[in-house]
Write an enzyme that holds these catalytic residues in place. Structure first.
Site, mmCIF file in Angstrom:
data_model
loop_
_atom_site.group_PDB
_atom_site.id
_atom_site.type_symbol
_atom_site.label_atom_id
_atom_site.label_comp_id
_atom_site.label_asym_id
_atom_site.label_seq_id
_atom_site.Cartn_x
_atom_site.Cartn_y
_atom_site.Cartn_z
ATOM 1 N N PHE A 72 0.849 -1.195 0.000
ATOM 2 C CA PHE A 72 0.000 0.000 0.000
ATOM 3 C C PHE A 72 0.881 1.239 0.000
ATOM 4 C CE2 PHE A 72 -2.416 -3.450 1.806
ATOM 5 C CZ PHE A 72 -3.689 -3.302 1.252
ATOM 6 N N VAL B 175 2.260 -1.756 4.510
ATOM 7 C CA VAL B 175 1.984 -0.329 4.379
ATOM 8 C C VAL B 175 3.325 0.405 4.378
ATOM 9 C CG1 VAL B 175 0.975 1.641 5.589
ATOM 10 C CG2 VAL B 175 -0.262 -0.534 5.518
ATOM 11 N N CYS B 176 3.543 1.243 3.386
ATOM 12 C CA CYS B 176 4.815 1.986 3.293
ATOM 13 C C CYS B 176 4.980 2.923 4.481
ATOM 14 C CB CYS B 176 4.872 2.793 2.008
ATOM 15 S SG CYS B 176 6.266 3.942 1.979
ATOM 16 N N VAL B 177 6.115 2.810 5.133
ATOM 17 C CA VAL B 177 6.330 3.579 6.363
ATOM 18 C C VAL B 177 6.348 5.083 6.112
ATOM 19 C CG1 VAL B 177 8.862 3.264 6.252
ATOM 20 C CG2 VAL B 177 7.789 3.858 8.410
ATOM 21 N N ALA C 298 2.931 6.292 5.222
ATOM 22 C CA ALA C 298 2.048 6.142 6.381
ATOM 23 C C ALA C 298 2.298 7.235 7.418
ATOM 24 C CB ALA C 298 2.233 4.763 7.006
#
Lengths: 130, 139
Positions: A39, A77-79, A82
């Site tokens: 994501f 989820v991409c840090v 995010a």
């Protein structure tokens, strides 16, 4: 076939999360493997546990979490994306001194390297977004 | 193949949106900079409004956005040396190669000579380049 999936748009505003979910379900049903769902951009908003859509509507985050539990999907989820958008797990909450965390069950936060690895490892990388 | 070590695929990053107004251009660049560490065969494509990402003289003070355009000139240091700009997209917007930053890399096989990494290509040729890729990420 081994698929990598990329979801680049948030839930409800855009169809990409719905389409990705349906694609993943269909692929699994046909016996294909899903290497990872990554994501990115507003797609990280799919991972918030705080969404409360109307009861007669679908709940995309719950659907993703349920699918992850049933099939052992790797939902990443991409840090960086995010952090910008306020999607935090417990570790990130502590690291940034925030008062709450909201990453839904079945999702994990990691780096963009996970997207590149998905491209390397998968037979096809399929992007859902504009 | 199990852990992907030694696998080199052709990765193509297609940039189709203006640098400001949406976050796609900035977050695409973030992916490319990470990707450079993976020793894959990288190409970048700029088409449609994406050609605006490479224009010279961007000034973002008045819109309160970070001007990240200088980062493109560092791509050569990341060994990214195949950057394709679609000619028709430039022309459709009244732009030409002169409006773009000069992007260079140092060729380690040629005594570190500085060479162009930006190529303006026609739509037909670009279609062929995209057709050769293993992995395409479009932003």
């Amino acid at each position: 076939m081994k698929f990598g999936i990329v979801v680049n748009e948030g839930p409800y505003t855009h169809q990409s999360s719905d389409s990705a979910l349906q694609f993943v379900k269909a692929a699994l049903q046909k016996g294909h493997e899903i290497f990872r769902v990554f994501f990115y951009h507003d797609g990280v908003n799919n991972g918030t546990s705080l969404g409360v859509p109307p009861q007669d509507d679908r709940n995309l985050t719950l659907e993703w979490s349920g699918l992850a539990e049933k099939h052992g999907l790797d939902l990443v989820v991409c840090v960086a994306a995010a952090q910008r958008r306020g999607i935090l797990d417990e570790d990130e909450m502590g690291r940034h001194g925030k008062s709450a965390n909201n990453l839904a069950p079945g999702f994990r936060i990691s780096g963009l390297g996970q997207l590149i690895e998905s491209g390397i490892q998968s037979d096809r990388l399929v992007t859902f977004g504009d | 193949m199990e852990n992907g070590e030694g696998v080199v695929k052709k990765f193509c990053y297609i940039n189709r949106k203006a640098p400001y107004g949406t976050i796609y251009a900035l977050e695409s660049l973030e992916v490319v900079l990470i990707a450079a560490a993976f020793d894959q065969d990288i190409s970048l494509v700029f088409a449609d409004d994406g050609v605006y990402q490479l224009t010279k003289g961007q000034a973002t003070e008045a819109i309160g956005m970070k001007n990240f355009s200088k980062t493109y000139s560092a791509l050569g240091d990341y060994d990214i040396k195949k950057i394709y700009v679609e000619k028709e997209s430039l022309e459709e917007r009244g732009l030409s190669a002169e409006d773009l930053q000069a992007l260079k890399y140092e060729d380690e096989d040629d005594d570190w000579a500085e060479k162009d990494s930006l190529f303006v290509v026609e739509r037909d040729e670009l279609a062929g380049i995209i057709d050769e890729q293993d992995v395409i990420l479009s932003f």
